[in-house]
Enzyme design. Structure first.
Site, PDB file in Angstrom:
ATOM      1  N   ASP A  48       0.887  -1.156   0.000  1.00 42.14           N
ATOM      2  CA  ASP A  48       0.000   0.000   0.000  1.00 42.14           C
ATOM      3  C   ASP A  48       0.931   1.213   0.000  1.00 42.14           C
ATOM      4  O   ASP A  48       2.102   1.109   0.387  1.00 42.14           O
ATOM      5  CB  ASP A  48      -0.934   0.012   1.214  1.00 42.14           C
ATOM      6  CG  ASP A  48      -2.107   0.974   0.993  1.00 42.14           C
ATOM      7  OD1 ASP A  48      -2.008   1.816   0.067  1.00 42.14           O
ATOM      8  OD2 ASP A  48      -3.104   0.895   1.725  1.00 42.14           O
TER       9      ASP A  48
HETATM   10  C1  BGC Z   1      -4.853   3.471   0.036  1.00 39.45           C
HETATM   11  C2  BGC Z   1      -4.918   2.560  -1.169  1.00 39.45           C
HETATM   12  C3  BGC Z   1      -4.675   3.348  -2.416  1.00 39.45           C
HETATM   13  C4  BGC Z   1      -3.339   4.036  -2.318  1.00 39.45           C
HETATM   14  C5  BGC Z   1      -3.008   4.894  -3.514  1.00 39.45           C
HETATM   15  C6  BGC Z   1      -3.576   4.279   0.058  1.00 39.45           C
HETATM   16  O1  BGC Z   1      -3.640   5.239   1.063  1.00 39.45           O
HETATM   17  O2  BGC Z   1      -4.967   2.733   1.219  1.00 39.45           O
HETATM   18  O3  BGC Z   1      -6.157   1.910  -1.211  1.00 39.45           O
HETATM   19  O4  BGC Z   1      -4.748   2.519  -3.535  1.00 39.45           O
HETATM   20  O5  BGC Z   1      -3.334   4.902  -1.176  1.00 39.45           O
HETATM   21  O6  BGC Z   1      -3.839   6.006  -3.574  1.00 39.45           O
END
Ligand code: BGC
Length: 756
Positions: free
Chosen positions: A231
């Site tokens: 993530d």
């Molecule tokens: C989120 C993800 C997301 C990523 C990119 C993170 O904070 O948890 O779900 O895909 O950011 O935006």
């Protein structure tokens, strides 16, 4: 073009290889120009594109290109329709091709452990079978276009509070049965090209460094072939990550970590082959995209119509005492700013810059409905416009019905934090209560991403849940309210009466460091069923403007065993006067009582469309896994031999067709044999039961003279004695003088030989 990726890797320096394991900037991977490897762009996801240009962020604050916002997963999962979500994936895959995006970051399948999780709107269900099936369909739709998906957030990311530091303390059984199962199904049925690991720890280990989570389970057991990406910002120690099976760190700014990996290779801490494997997995995904570019045009107007159509199959009619559908010849009043400015998506990284948004008010007017409108409360705060309220109370009885567009303000449901309670804004509840005093015909249309408490539920005759229905929600609302579309969504989550009924209530969200999943496998309906607890709306619930009858359950065999499948069929009849779609749900129940298990678990579902009077047969196929629980002792799935009930209905609390089947397995649970093994355990094991039974019988026969027993009745005395013996450990045979230590050793040895 067949590429020789291994050869390409052999031409890279160690630094070049390591550079590919970290992003270049917020959304791109790094290029190696001299080898012709370009940068590749990824983007959120999941229900539309959030393609950002220069001002990138992962919290959905800065702008992105105009795109189409499809219904969020809280809505699409309620469709219980694999084809529908496959088609949505197909459209998103085409949009990605048109926008040069190689991976769309979704679907999100974290289990809805608590109704308060801030991102529940983006998650699919409290049930892993449903979430897994729907996720696999979405992934297959997107990946058909050689666009990667990133199933997330792997794993146990069931809250937003402290999501970057908290450790989810959870048993392996609950992980396997509840929290990993949707990922497992998706991997087995659709091979998502990437998996996004979560920020949090599981039992003390960060997901991004967890070898069991990243390698042993997905690659070793499920056959996962894609790459694992963090993530955004989930890396703590990339060297540990690479050793655990992490492939790519995102977002960019990773030069220091890339260097650390190269140094670790030189120091002999990380074998270079591990780095090669990561590079190979990553390039395979991106090259597949590069080699299969499609000429696509992002036709926003067309996709907007598709988004609206999808939502028509997602909305859930929670209650209807005959007030819906509305009669187009009559006069109605719409109340609440959501009628004019719908709430149709959640906050955070999935937030889409919608190309166009339909409101119910504008669509109803355009369709020639006779509707007036009073704003009465704003969409973004807990407040009432008192003047509007007065006006509303004064005129409400002049209308045939009043439709209140209630919901949660944007600020309540978002990534990064959780909801504090399960309530609608107090002003909306007050308005509904006041309104009911002057007008009984009230319809409440809800826009929210997760359950809310409904204090006025008994008095309101009709409630329609639109969830966060995407940018076409207005059109879908109008068409459902006036009966152009017959609602067919069913709940993918239980609506408890009140928050404190939820099984995680006492352990959510824990503190910054730790959250205990004390309810274990008893999540959602698995808990409410066991507790026989009344709920507001049960998992699987959803009404229609027609009625259905599900009956005549039959199986293609009376019993089956390991490696075989069982076919279960039922007939579904539309017994009403409108065409409609029914969601048929198959639950399985273990009747053997050998271990604590939920009363029933969803193991099949299908959605069928039926004309009035029409009957169709729905067929499900299940195998041993559908009957199994995860036996930690065995390190595998296990279904005891015996009888299982098969329960089919159109909601978890409306089962109308039942049957049963016998299952035979050759698998055996391990039996731990020592002096603390109980007589009960020996009796429950097929291998030791005959011997122990014989031993106990002869023992009882010796003691039982027929006289002087506790009850004076030999049969009852024997029953009491066996009940007591259940928990008697073998060592008590020594204390009660039945045998001495040497004989006990002999007995244990003999039992071990029997078990093998
Ligand atoms: C989120 C993800 C997301 C990523 C990119 C993170 O904070 O948890 O779900 O895909 O950011 O935006």
């Amino acid at each position: 073009m067949a590429r020789d990726i291994k050869k390409l890797i052999s031409e890279m320096t160690l630094e070049e290889k390591c550079s590919l394991l970290g992003g270049d900037d917020f959304w791109h991977t790094k290029a190696i120009e001299r080898l012709g490897i370009p940068r590749y762009m990824m983007s959120d996801g999941p229900h539309g594109l959030r393609k950002q240009d220069d001002k990138a962020d992962h919290l959905g604050i800065n702008d992105s290109i105009k795109a189409v916002c499809f219904p969020a997963a809280c809505a699409t999962t309620s469709s219980f329709d694999r084809d529908l979500i496959y088609n949505m994936g197909d459209v998103i895959g085409k949009e990605c091709q048109a926008e040069n995006l190689s991976v769309v970051l979704g679907p999100a399948v974290c289990i809805k452990r608590s109704p308060l999780c801030g991102r529940n709107f983006e998650y699919m269900s409290e049930d892993p079978y449903l979430a897994g099936e729907m996720a696999a369909a979405y992934i297959n739709g997107v990946q058909k276009h050689h666009i990667g998906t990133s199933i997330k957030h792997y794993a146990a990311n069931n809250q937003e509070s402290a999501r970057m530091s908290v450790s989810a303390e959870v048993s392996e059984r609950a992980l396997r049965e509840i929290y990993l199962a949707a990922f497992e199904t998706a991997v087995k049925k659709s091979q998502p090209k990437t998996i996004m690991c979560s920020y949090n720890k599981i039992n003390g280990v960060y997901s991004a460094e967890n070898e069991w989570l990243l390698t042993k389970v997905p690659r070793g057991e499920w056959g996962y072939e894609g790459f694992i990406v963090t993530d955004w910002g989930a890396v703590n120690d990339r060297v540990k990550g690479v050793l655990a099976g992490l492939d790519l760190e995102m977002p960019g700014n990773t030069a220091e970590n890339d260097r650390a990996v190269a140094e670790a290779v030189r120091a002999g801490i990380v074998p270079e082959e591990k780095v090669d494997e990561c590079v190979e997995r990553i390039l395979k995904v991106f090259f597949d995209y590069d080699d299969n570019r499609e000429e696509q045009v992002f036709d926003r107007a067309k996709d907007h119509e598709i988004a609206a159509k999808i939502e028509e199959d997602c909305a859930v009619l929670l209650k209807n005492e005959g007030l819906l559908p509305l009669d187009p010849a009559k006069k109605y009043l719409y109340v609440g700013e959501y009628a004019e400015k719908p709430r149709y998506q959640g906050g955070g990284s999935s937030h889409i810059n919608s190309f166009k948004v339909d409101s119910a008010l504008e669509c109803s007017k355009a369709s020639g409905r006779n509707v007036d409108y009073v704003k009465a409360f704003p969409m973004d705060k807990d407040a009432l416009f008192e003047e509007d309220l007065e006006k509303l109370i004064a005129c409400a009885s002049e209308y045939d019905a009043v439709i209140v567009f209630a919901g949660l303000p944007d600020i309540i449901e978002s990534e990064g934090y959780d909801r504090k309670d399960m309530q609608l804004p107090a002003s909306q509840n007050r308005l509904i209560a006041e309104l009911l005093k002057v007008q009984k015909n009230v319809v409440v249309v809800l826009s929210n991403g997760a359950p809310v408490e409904l204090p006025w539920v008994e008095e309101v005759p009709a409630i329609l849940e639109m969830y966060l229905g995407g940018e076409g929600v207005g059109q879908a609302t109008d068409r459902i309210l006036f009966g152009d579309v017959n609602p067919s969504g069913h709940l993918a989550e239980t609506w408890p009466v009140k928050l404190s009924d939820n099984p995680s209530f006492l352990n959510f969200p824990g503190n910054n460091r730790r959250v205990n999943y004390k309810e274990d496998i008893f999540v959602g309906y698995r808990y409410y069923d066991m507790k026989e607890m009344p709920v507001r709306y049960a998992f699987g619930h959803g009404l229609s403007y027609t009625s259905f009858e599900i009956s005549n359950l039959r199986c293609d065999k009376e019993s089956f065993s390991d490696g075989e499948t069982l076919k279960v069929s039922v007939d579904v009849k539309n017994t009403g006067s409108r065409a409609g779609k029914e969601v048929v749900q198959l639950y399985v129940s273990d009747r053997n009582g050998t271990i604590e298990r939920p009363l029933k678990e969803l193991k099949g579902f299908d959605k069928v469309e039926l004309q009035p009077g029409e009957t169709k047969t729905v067929e499900f196929e299940i195998d041993a896994r559908a009957l199994s629980y995860y036996a930690e002792d065995l390190g595998d799935w296990f279904a005891p031999s015996g009888e299982y009930a098969l329960l089919v209905g159109n909601a978890s609390d409306r089962i109308t067709a039942c049957g049963s089947v016998k299952f035979e397995t050759k698998k055996m649970l391990p039996l731990h044999l020592d002096v603390d093994t109980t007589i009960g355990e020996l009796m429950a094991d097929l291998r030791t039961a005959p011997f122990v039974q014989q031993m106990m019988q002869s023992r009882m026969a010796e003691q039982n003279t027929g006289e002087g027993g506790i009850s004076g009745d030999a049969e009852q005395d024997n029953a009491m004695a066996s009940a007591m013996m259940q928990y008697m450990p073998l060592k008590s045979l020594i204390s009660f003088g039945v045998m001495d230590k040497a004989q006990m050793e002999g007995l244990l040895q003999m039992l071990k030989n029997t078990v093998g």
